[in-house]
Design a protein around this motif. Structure first.
Motif, PDB file in Angstrom:
ATOM      1  N   GLY A  48       0.813  -1.213   0.000  1.00 19.50           N
ATOM      2  CA  GLY A  48       0.000   0.000   0.000  1.00 19.50           C
ATOM      3  C   GLY A  48       0.842   1.258   0.000  1.00 19.50           C
ATOM      4  N   PHE A  49       1.918   1.268   0.794  1.00 17.71           N
ATOM      5  CA  PHE A  49       2.824   2.421   0.811  1.00 17.71           C
ATOM      6  C   PHE A  49       3.479   2.613  -0.556  1.00 17.71           C
ATOM      7  CE2 PHE A  49       3.386   1.938   5.623  1.00 17.71           C
ATOM      8  CZ  PHE A  49       2.558   3.013   5.884  1.00 17.71           C
ATOM      9  N   HIS A  50       3.837   1.502  -1.189  1.00 17.16           N
ATOM     10  CA  HIS A  50       4.468   1.596  -2.512  1.00 17.16           C
ATOM     11  C   HIS A  50       3.496   2.205  -3.519  1.00 17.16           C
ATOM     12  CE1 HIS A  50       7.155   0.544  -5.805  1.00 17.16           C
ATOM     13  NE2 HIS A  50       6.111   0.024  -6.449  1.00 17.16           N
ATOM     14  N   SER A  52      -7.828  15.787   7.110  1.00 20.41           N
ATOM     15  CA  SER A  52      -7.156  14.795   6.268  1.00 20.41           C
ATOM     16  C   SER A  52      -7.840  13.449   6.461  1.00 20.41           C
ATOM     17  CB  SER A  52      -5.679  14.688   6.637  1.00 20.41           C
ATOM     18  OG  SER A  52      -4.991  15.883   6.342  1.00 20.41           O
ATOM     19  N   PRO A  53      -7.884  12.621   5.434  1.00 17.71           N
ATOM     20  CA  PRO A  53      -8.575  11.336   5.538  1.00 17.71           C
ATOM     21  C   PRO A  53      -7.700  10.251   6.155  1.00 17.71           C
ATOM     22  CG  PRO A  53      -7.732  11.619   3.328  1.00 17.71           C
ATOM     23  CD  PRO A  53      -7.373  12.876   4.077  1.00 17.71           C
ATOM     24  N   ALA A  54      -8.267   9.060   6.262  1.00 17.56           N
ATOM     25  CA  ALA A  54      -7.482   7.901   6.660  1.00 17.56           C
ATOM     26  C   ALA A  54      -6.344   7.701   5.660  1.00 17.56           C
ATOM     27  CB  ALA A  54      -8.371   6.657   6.700  1.00 17.56           C
ATOM     28  N   ILE A  55      -5.262   7.099   6.103  1.00 18.64           N
ATOM     29  CA  ILE A  55      -4.105   6.881   5.224  1.00 18.64           C
ATOM     30  C   ILE A  55      -4.450   5.803   4.194  1.00 18.64           C
ATOM     31  CG2 ILE A  55      -1.684   6.170   5.151  1.00 18.64           C
ATOM     32  CD1 ILE A  55      -1.450   7.200   8.048  1.00 18.64           C
ATOM     33  N   PRO A  56      -4.409   6.117   2.908  1.00 19.51           N
ATOM     34  CA  PRO A  56      -4.838   5.162   1.881  1.00 19.51           C
ATOM     35  C   PRO A  56      -4.119   3.817   1.941  1.00 19.51           C
ATOM     36  CG  PRO A  56      -4.558   7.334   0.929  1.00 19.51           C
ATOM     37  CD  PRO A  56      -4.026   7.419   2.334  1.00 19.51           C
TER      38      PRO A  56
END
Length: 357
Positions: free
Chosen positions: A48-50, A250-254
């Motif tokens: 997900g981070f990538h 800011s939203p949740a971290i995608p």
């Protein structure tokens, strides 16, 4: 000797915690499924981070829309049995957004033990009755209130003293008023209900037409996602999307939502392990009267504060702190998680079975 309120460490606890070179069996915290230490989940999070980077510093109402938000919310709605779902960056923000949007529409009634995330103001904390007495009072007082819309805020269970809550009282609420029932399911979501889906589907089929069900929950406990969730009808979720709290935050971290969507089997296996751990622990415990507990829930509350220093001397760290203020009695609990092994639980129960209250 360790002072419990002054433990400092650079290590994230899992099944154990190292403090000043000593390894303790860790039976505290709210990471019930052990996701923060789950290697499979970590791999999905790295993916997900990538894909999405480390954070999304924008508003959900901007002209750029990431599909992962819609995908996660559609999944959460189907999973929980709600019409719609909304994610926000924290459970606290989700709760505050919900009550602020509804505050002018009706009369709020708070059950005992509600979390500050749901408070309109500090006077929301003044309920001192226990749950059963509060229910009796509610049934008597609700029909007499002049307000046509009553908003009842309640936990799904008591995670501090490990007491299950019944909701049979909903049938006794006045039928000539509009009732909104807000349930905080932060400690149940991911653990209780069908496949860990929490309380929404357990209650939704039992409600009359004048009762609206909303569930607000932290996503960060069992599931280990730093976010909050609101579950409800489509009209409510649309209304919340228009709020300044939603648009301005800011939203949740995608990346975490991506990991959540790709970790269904991870959560399933962790939940099965947790339930097996709870069953094994209770089977090995020869002093069940020492604890209050809920069936298939990993929290075991005791009134015996001396259990904490006793276990600490034997390198077991449990939860014990004074709540809600420093002058209140300590809340002392043994909390299991999915990372504990049978050997951990055997060691723990052997110590508990020898404990002299």
């Amino acid at each position: 000797m360790l002072v419990l309120n002054n433990i400092h460490t650079d290590e994230l606890p899992g099944r154990t915690l190292s403090v000043e070179g000593v390894e303790y069996l860790f039976c505290s915290g709210t990471s019930y499924l052990g996701i923060a230490r789950n290697e499979q989940f970590k791999q999905h999070l790295f993916e997900g981070f990538h894909r999405y980077g480390t954070n999304y510093s924008s508003s959900r109402n901007s002209n750029l829309h990431l599909r992962v938000f819609d995908e996660a919310e559609a999944y959460l709605a189907a999973y929980s049995g709600a019409e719609a779902a909304l994610t926000m960056s924290s459970g606290f923000l989700a709760g505050q957004t919900l009550v602020r949007v509804l505050q002018a529409s009706g009369h709020f009634i708070y059950a005992p033990g509600t979390h500050p995330a749901m408070w309109l103001n500090e006077t929301s904390t003044t309920v001192t009755l226990d749950y059963d007495k509060w229910v009796k009072q509610l049934i008597v007082e609700a029909p007499t209130l002049p307000a046509e819309h009553i908003i009842i805020v309640c936990n799904s269970l008591d995670p501090l003293r490990a007491r299950n809550y019944h909701f049979s009282w909903i049938d006794a609420l006045p039928e000539n008023k509009q009732i909104t029932l807000i349930i905080d399911d932060s400690h149940g979501f991911g653990v209780t209900g069908a496949n860990g889906a929490g309380i929404f589907s357990q209650l939704s089929d039992k409600l009359t037409d004048n009762v609206r069900l909303i569930v607000a929950t932290s996503f960060g406990k069992a599931f280990g996602i730093p976010a909050g969730i609101i579950l409800g009808d489509k009209e409510l979720i649309s209304q919340l999307r228009l709020s300044s709290n939603f648009g301005g935050a800011s939203p949740a971290i995608p990346a975490y939502l991506y990991a959540f969507l790709h970790s269904e089997m991870v959560f399933k296996e962790a939940r099965e392990k947790l339930l097996a751990n709870i069953t094994f622990f209770r089977q090995q415990l020869s002093c069940p009267a020492l604890f209050n507990c809920i069936e298939n829930f990993p929290v075991f509350y005791t009134q015996h504060e001396s259990l904490c220093p006793y276990l600490l001397e034997n390198q077991v760290l449990i939860s014990s702190f004074r709540y809600p203020t420093p002058t209140d009695d300590a809340i002392t609990r043994v909390i299991l998680n999915s990372l504990h092994t049978k050997e951990d639980l055997q060691r723990l129960t052997e110590l508990l079975n020898k404990f002299q209250a």
